[in-house]
Design a protein around this motif. Structure first.
Motif, PDB file in Angstrom:
ATOM      1  N   LEU A   9       0.834  -1.198   0.000  1.00 16.97           N
ATOM      2  CA  LEU A   9       0.000   0.000   0.000  1.00 16.97           C
ATOM      3  C   LEU A   9       0.870   1.250   0.000  1.00 16.97           C
ATOM      4  O   LEU A   9       0.577   2.228  -0.707  1.00 16.97           O
ATOM      5  CB  LEU A   9      -0.922  -0.004   1.223  1.00 16.97           C
ATOM      6  CG  LEU A   9      -1.829   1.229   1.387  1.00 16.97           C
ATOM      7  CD1 LEU A   9      -2.773   1.358   0.208  1.00 16.97           C
ATOM      8  CD2 LEU A   9      -2.626   1.122   2.694  1.00 16.97           C
ATOM      9  N   TYR A  10       1.943   1.220   0.764  1.00 17.74           N
ATOM     10  CA  TYR A  10       2.864   2.359   0.814  1.00 17.74           C
ATOM     11  C   TYR A  10       3.505   2.596  -0.553  1.00 17.74           C
ATOM     12  O   TYR A  10       3.575   3.736  -1.031  1.00 17.74           O
ATOM     13  CB  TYR A  10       3.933   2.098   1.863  1.00 17.74           C
ATOM     14  CG  TYR A  10       4.996   3.174   1.943  1.00 17.74           C
ATOM     15  CD1 TYR A  10       4.746   4.388   2.574  1.00 17.74           C
ATOM     16  CD2 TYR A  10       6.267   2.965   1.378  1.00 17.74           C
ATOM     17  CE1 TYR A  10       5.724   5.370   2.642  1.00 17.74           C
ATOM     18  CE2 TYR A  10       7.238   3.944   1.444  1.00 17.74           C
ATOM     19  CZ  TYR A  10       6.965   5.141   2.078  1.00 17.74           C
ATOM     20  OH  TYR A  10       7.924   6.116   2.137  1.00 17.74           O
TER      21      TYR A  10
ATOM     22  N   THR B  38       0.878   3.978  -2.958  1.00 19.21           N
ATOM     23  CA  THR B  38       0.496   5.341  -2.571  1.00 19.21           C
ATOM     24  C   THR B  38       1.583   6.356  -2.930  1.00 19.21           C
ATOM     25  O   THR B  38       1.303   7.415  -3.504  1.00 19.21           O
ATOM     26  CB  THR B  38       0.227   5.411  -1.055  1.00 19.21           C
ATOM     27  OG1 THR B  38      -0.806   4.486  -0.720  1.00 19.21           O
ATOM     28  CG2 THR B  38      -0.209   6.807  -0.646  1.00 19.21           C
ATOM     29  N   VAL B  39       2.821   6.028  -2.616  1.00 17.39           N
ATOM     30  CA  VAL B  39       3.926   6.939  -2.899  1.00 17.39           C
ATOM     31  C   VAL B  39       4.111   7.126  -4.404  1.00 17.39           C
ATOM     32  O   VAL B  39       4.298   8.248  -4.886  1.00 17.39           O
ATOM     33  CB  VAL B  39       5.227   6.413  -2.253  1.00 17.39           C
ATOM     34  CG1 VAL B  39       6.432   7.193  -2.758  1.00 17.39           C
ATOM     35  CG2 VAL B  39       5.141   6.521  -0.736  1.00 17.39           C
TER      36      VAL B  39
ATOM     37  N   VAL C 171       1.898   6.786  -6.849  1.00 19.90           N
ATOM     38  CA  VAL C 171       0.802   7.583  -7.405  1.00 19.90           C
ATOM     39  C   VAL C 171       0.953   9.045  -7.007  1.00 19.90           C
ATOM     40  O   VAL C 171       0.773   9.955  -7.830  1.00 19.90           O
ATOM     41  CB  VAL C 171      -0.555   7.033  -6.929  1.00 19.90           C
ATOM     42  CG1 VAL C 171      -1.686   7.982  -7.308  1.00 19.90           C
ATOM     43  CG2 VAL C 171      -0.802   5.657  -7.524  1.00 19.90           C
ATOM     44  N   MET C 172       1.304   9.277  -5.750  1.00 24.68           N
ATOM     45  CA  MET C 172       1.450  10.648  -5.275  1.00 24.68           C
ATOM     46  C   MET C 172       2.550  11.388  -6.032  1.00 24.68           C
ATOM     47  O   MET C 172       2.402  12.552  -6.424  1.00 24.68           O
ATOM     48  CB  MET C 172       1.758  10.648  -3.787  1.00 24.68           C
ATOM     49  CG  MET C 172       1.933  12.039  -3.196  1.00 24.68           C
ATOM     50  SD  MET C 172       2.519  11.969  -1.502  1.00 24.68           S
ATOM     51  CE  MET C 172       3.767  13.231  -1.545  1.00 24.68           C
TER      52      MET C 172
ATOM     53  N   PHE D  59       1.712  15.141   3.395  1.00 22.25           N
ATOM     54  CA  PHE D  59       1.991  13.708   3.399  1.00 22.25           C
ATOM     55  C   PHE D  59       2.903  13.314   4.554  1.00 22.25           C
ATOM     56  O   PHE D  59       2.603  12.393   5.313  1.00 22.25           O
ATOM     57  CB  PHE D  59       2.629  13.301   2.069  1.00 22.25           C
ATOM     58  CG  PHE D  59       2.987  11.833   2.001  1.00 22.25           C
ATOM     59  CD1 PHE D  59       2.020  10.888   1.720  1.00 22.25           C
ATOM     60  CD2 PHE D  59       4.290  11.416   2.224  1.00 22.25           C
ATOM     61  CE1 PHE D  59       2.347   9.538   1.665  1.00 22.25           C
ATOM     62  CE2 PHE D  59       4.625  10.079   2.170  1.00 22.25           C
ATOM     63  CZ  PHE D  59       3.644   9.137   1.878  1.00 22.25           C
TER      64      PHE D  59
ATOM     65  N   PHE E 253       0.208  11.640   6.762  1.00 21.30           N
ATOM     66  CA  PHE E 253      -0.005  10.329   6.157  1.00 21.30           C
ATOM     67  C   PHE E 253       1.184   9.388   6.372  1.00 21.30           C
ATOM     68  O   PHE E 253       1.007   8.196   6.635  1.00 21.30           O
ATOM     69  CB  PHE E 253      -0.270  10.498   4.657  1.00 21.30           C
ATOM     70  CG  PHE E 253      -0.843   9.271   4.005  1.00 21.30           C
ATOM     71  CD1 PHE E 253      -2.044   8.727   4.434  1.00 21.30           C
ATOM     72  CD2 PHE E 253      -0.180   8.667   2.949  1.00 21.30           C
ATOM     73  CE1 PHE E 253      -2.566   7.604   3.839  1.00 21.30           C
ATOM     74  CE2 PHE E 253      -0.704   7.546   2.344  1.00 21.30           C
ATOM     75  CZ  PHE E 253      -1.902   7.012   2.790  1.00 21.30           C
TER      76      PHE E 253
ATOM     77  N   TRP F  96      11.146   5.534  -0.256  1.00 21.37           N
ATOM     78  CA  TRP F  96      10.753   6.843  -0.788  1.00 21.37           C
ATOM     79  C   TRP F  96      11.808   7.362  -1.765  1.00 21.37           C
ATOM     80  O   TRP F  96      11.476   7.817  -2.857  1.00 21.37           O
ATOM     81  CB  TRP F  96      10.550   7.840   0.354  1.00 21.37           C
ATOM     82  CG  TRP F  96      10.363   9.232  -0.180  1.00 21.37           C
ATOM     83  CD1 TRP F  96      11.338  10.152  -0.439  1.00 21.37           C
ATOM     84  CD2 TRP F  96       9.130   9.836  -0.568  1.00 21.37           C
ATOM     85  NE1 TRP F  96      10.785  11.301  -0.957  1.00 21.37           N
ATOM     86  CE2 TRP F  96       9.429  11.124  -1.053  1.00 21.37           C
ATOM     87  CE3 TRP F  96       7.804   9.410  -0.540  1.00 21.37           C
ATOM     88  CZ2 TRP F  96       8.452  11.998  -1.515  1.00 21.37           C
ATOM     89  CZ3 TRP F  96       6.821  10.274  -1.003  1.00 21.37           C
ATOM     90  CH2 TRP F  96       7.148  11.551  -1.479  1.00 21.37           C
TER      91      TRP F  96
END
Length: 209
Positions: free
Chosen positions: A11-12, A15-16, A18-19, A128, A132, A154
């Motif tokens: 999920l991380y 999410t990262v 897409v962001m 974020f 988040f 990241w």
């Protein structure tokens, strides 16, 4: 063997990715820097945005541990200054893009310093990392180890996603369309800055009242 939450990890990652891929000040700056100065300029800009991200991650970790609390008025003041800087970068981008020929290369667009400043002032990154990002600290039993894994992921995802987006734009768009995109990017950064100034200014007015 150290256990980890695979579902939370996936999920991380999603999410990262897409962001980062969504259009925003950082994406616009990196693509613009790459189109005007080539892949090396794009990498230098991404390095600057990553340095800002590492600083925001460190601040987020201190906030999670209760070692740091940021006053709301001070936070809104930072966002206001950041919005103004993003507008300045957008104006500089418009000036660097001619209506004919190649965009000006060199220090006008992107670079480590501009990448750092835009990322540190980017409301999307601030929100974020402040709210988040801490939700994923439970990815491993040890919070410190989780922080290391999340940070390394990241950095890797940021470099990979931003470079892929730049290469896609460079290969798919003809030079005339690249110039148009750069000009639109400058306008978009200015619009983002104006919206940011409006929201941060209103928040400052509310907190001061």
């Amino acid at each position: 063997m150290i256990g980890f939450d695979l579902n939370l990890l996936l999920l991380y990652i999603v999410t990262v990715t897409v962001m980062i891929a969504l259009p925003g000040p950082v994406m616009i700056l990196v693509v613009s820097a790459g189109l005007s100065g080539g892949p090396r300029r794009a990498l230098s800009t991404i390095a600057g945005t990553n340095a800002a991200s590492l600083l925001l991650i460190a601040l987020s970790a201190l906030m999670v541990q209760g070692l740091l609390a940021i006053d709301e008025a001070y936070f809104n003041g930072i966002k206001l200054l950041g919005a103004l800087y993003i507008g300045y970068v957008g104006w500089g981008l418009l000036r660097a893009v001619p209506f004919e020929g190649r965009p000006q290369s060199g220090g006008g667009v992107g670079g480590f310093g501009k990448g750092f400043m835009v990322a540190i002032a980017n409301p999307k990154d601030i929100i974020f990392f402040a709210s988040f990002f801490p939700q994923f600290i439970g990815i491993m039993p040890q919070p410190a180890l989780s922080l290391v894994v999340l940070t390394l992921l990241w950095v890797a995802l940021d470099f990979a996603t931003l470079m892929v987006m730049f290469q896609l734009v460079r290969r798919l768009l003809r030079p005339v369309l690249q110039r148009a995109l750069l000009r639109c990017s400058g306008v978009l950064l200015i619009v983002v800055a104006l919206v940011g100034v409006a929201f941060a200014g209103r928040a400052l007015w509310t907190t001061s009242g």
